[in-house]
Design an enzyme around this catalytic site. Structure first.
Site, short mmCIF file in Angstrom:
data_model
loop_
_atom_site.label_atom_id
_atom_site.label_comp_id
_atom_site.label_asym_id
_atom_site.label_seq_id
_atom_site.Cartn_x
_atom_site.Cartn_y
_atom_site.Cartn_z
CG HIS A 247 -1.80 -1.30 1.35
ND1 HIS A 247 -2.84 -1.53 0.62
CD2 HIS A 247 -1.71 -2.24 2.10
CE1 HIS A 247 -3.28 -2.63 0.65
NE2 HIS A 247 -2.73 -3.29 1.75
CG HIS A 248 4.53 1.52 0.40
ND1 HIS A 248 5.59 0.71 1.03
CD2 HIS A 248 3.59 1.42 1.62
CE1 HIS A 248 5.58 0.47 2.32
NE2 HIS A 248 4.68 0.79 2.78
CB ALA A 249 -0.19 3.58 -4.95
#
Length: 518
Positions: free
Chosen positions: A447-449
């Site tokens: 979840h590091h977009a």
């Protein structure tokens, strides 16, 4: 007020700091809009959203979460959460607050963004934090809004991880925010004494009495209005009623997926895509949504030999960073320890479930993802494809990460506490093809977009904004969230997202090259 000087869209990691800093100037009126609820006091936050032993984003059904359907690979659908509450994703994430590496900043600077060189952002990194462990120094801040404390390694599982890392010869890294050699150490976190200090608590609640700052929740922004090449305001939906809110300047801080969606809906993006959707073309910017980067992740579970006490203040344990065989010396593999069963992060611990886990991420900087709109409906779900595991290097890094985590569980120090995992089996662990299949069956994301609206100079066709977030070719419009980072950093981007808000707020407040044009 009929017209605000600045409208900030999104009260999350970037938007809350930006609005708070801009409103320090009493002659500037600021309106901060968010789709989620916007309580005005700490006691109005539900306890589950402040409990640092939980991760509300782990439950896609939580009302403070907006779930997005994505594909991690062509045949691997997945759901990613985004915060929908004051504080944005900092209200529902894990409290990980580690700075990007010097190599990240210098890489972004070399791409035409000199304001992002490490030495130039270090004062902002110091200014945004109060380091409760190390205090004020040349590297750390002692009076900033975000309290930072490193996770204790006193829990039996954390102590076993620490001993196992030492047994394997991994270097110690007592301060993961000082740019030293990567290794094993505690995690800097914005969770203190069991409370997750999201950006609402740290930046907004202390300044809500400012007469020039208005915070409005339950307000969905549909698009930006643009006239003669300049942003003039936003169209919002409040309970089914639409209205136009005028502004002197608009800053989008809605996150790496909602921000490019708003730009597309406003007619800013790839010309062909906009025409396909029947949207007017306000500005042809092919870089919007063209690529993004994130970090693939898999979980290796293990079972303690005896029931362990629950963690006291945070679900986070120790963390090991190490370089892959030809990766960044800053460490492109991460093994993050959970002290809580993963199924329990969103709620009560299931009866009899003692399994704990290592979260293994390959944190390379490849931009494999693509973002598009399905249609021109502001409420429509976008098409988000990560394209994980398409390259040999991606698969190799994850194999190395899994094998490194398995080596931890096989040490004498760790086996004293843990049962033999048996998964992956030795035959799987030793065979590349079998291990690739094991990874595919457990593939997730960190979840590091980042990078859907990348920064760079105006002559760079791969850039959509400049280093101060100004959208190329559209005056009065900026972006201030992780979508502007050309690549995801080598560490989780939560601290860097706050930094984005700080850097761009500073540019907007001072005369010079960072101020509004047109």
């Amino acid at each position: 007020m009929s017209r605000y000087d600045v409208i900030v869209v999104g009260a999350g990691a970037g938007g809350a700091p930006l609005a708070a800093r801009l409103s320090e100037d009493a002659d500037r009126s600021v309106l901060l809009l968010d789709e989620g609820q916007a309580p005005r006091a700490r006691h109005a936050f539900p306890a589950r959203l402040l409990d640092a032993r939980r991760v509300p984003g782990a439950d896609p059904g939580d009302p403070a979460v907006r779930p997005l359907a994505v594909h991690l690979t062509r045949d691997h659908p997945y759901t990613v959460p985004r915060g929908r509450f004051l504080g944005g994703s900092t209200t529902v994430n894990g409290g990980y607050f580690v700075r990007a590496r010097r190599a990240d900043f210098d890489r972004w600077a070399a791409a035409g963004n000199p304001a992002w060189a490490y030495d130039r952002v270090l004062p902002f990194l110091r200014g945004l934090e109060t380091d409760l462990d190390l205090g004020a120094s040349d590297l750390h801040g002692g009076s900033g809004p975000v309290p930072v404390r490193r996770t204790a390694l006193t829990h039996p599982a954390a102590a076993a991880f620490e001993a196992a890392a030492a047994e394997l010869g991994h270097p110690r890294e007592p301060d993961k925010n000082d740019q030293a050699r990567p290794g094993f150490g505690p995690l800097p976190s914005n969770s203190v004494d069991g409370i997750r200090h999201n950006t609402a608590l740290s930046y907004l609640l202390p300044v809500l009495d400012r007469p020039n700052l208005t915070v409005s929740g339950l307000t969905r922004v549909c698009r930006v209005t643009v006239s003669r090449g300049r942003a003039t305001g936003v169209v919002v939906d409040r309970g089914g009623r639409r209205e136009v809110l005028p502004a002197g300047e608009v800053v989008l801080c809605a996150g790496s997926f909602a921000t490019p969606q708003l730009l597309h809906l406003s007619g800013i993006g790839p010309r062909e895509e906009l025409r396909r959707l029947g949207l007017p073309v306000v500005r042809h910017l092919p870089a919007v949504g063209a690529r993004f980067s994130d970090h693939p992740q898999v979980v290796l579970a293990w079972t303690p030999r005896r029931e362990l006490e629950p963690p006291g203040g945070s679900w986070l344990g120790g963390c090991l960073h190490l370089p892959s065989c030809d990766g960044s010396p800053g460490g492109d593999l991460e093994i993050l320890q959970s002290l809580t069963p993963l199924d329990a992060l969103a709620g009560p611990v299931p009866d009899g479930d003692r399994r704990l886990a290592f979260l293994i991420s390959a944190q390379a900087t490849r931009r494999t993802g693509r973002f598009r709109l399905r249609d021109g409906d502001p409420e429509g779900a976008p098409l988000i494809d990560y394209h994980y595991l398409a390259a040999d290097d991606d698969r190799r890094r994850l194999r190395e990460g899994v094998r490194a985590a398995a080596a931890v569980t096989a040490t004498g120090a760790f086996r004293a506490l843990a049962e033999e995992t048996g998964d992956p089996a030795p035959g799987v662990l030793g065979d590349d093809r079998s291990l690739d299949a094991w990874i595919r069956g457990r593939l997730g994301t960190s979840h590091h977009a980042c990078g859907t609206v990348p920064m760079g100079p105006p002559d760079d066709p791969g850039a959509a904004v400049d280093q101060y977030g100004r959208v190329h070719g559209v005056a009065g419009l900026r972006v201030a969230d992780t979508s502007i980072l050309p690549t995801a950093p080598l560490r989780g981007p939560a601290a860097t997202a706050v930094l984005v808000g700080e850097v761009i707020a500073d540019a907007m407040r001072r005369p010079g090259p960072g101020t509004a044009a047109g």
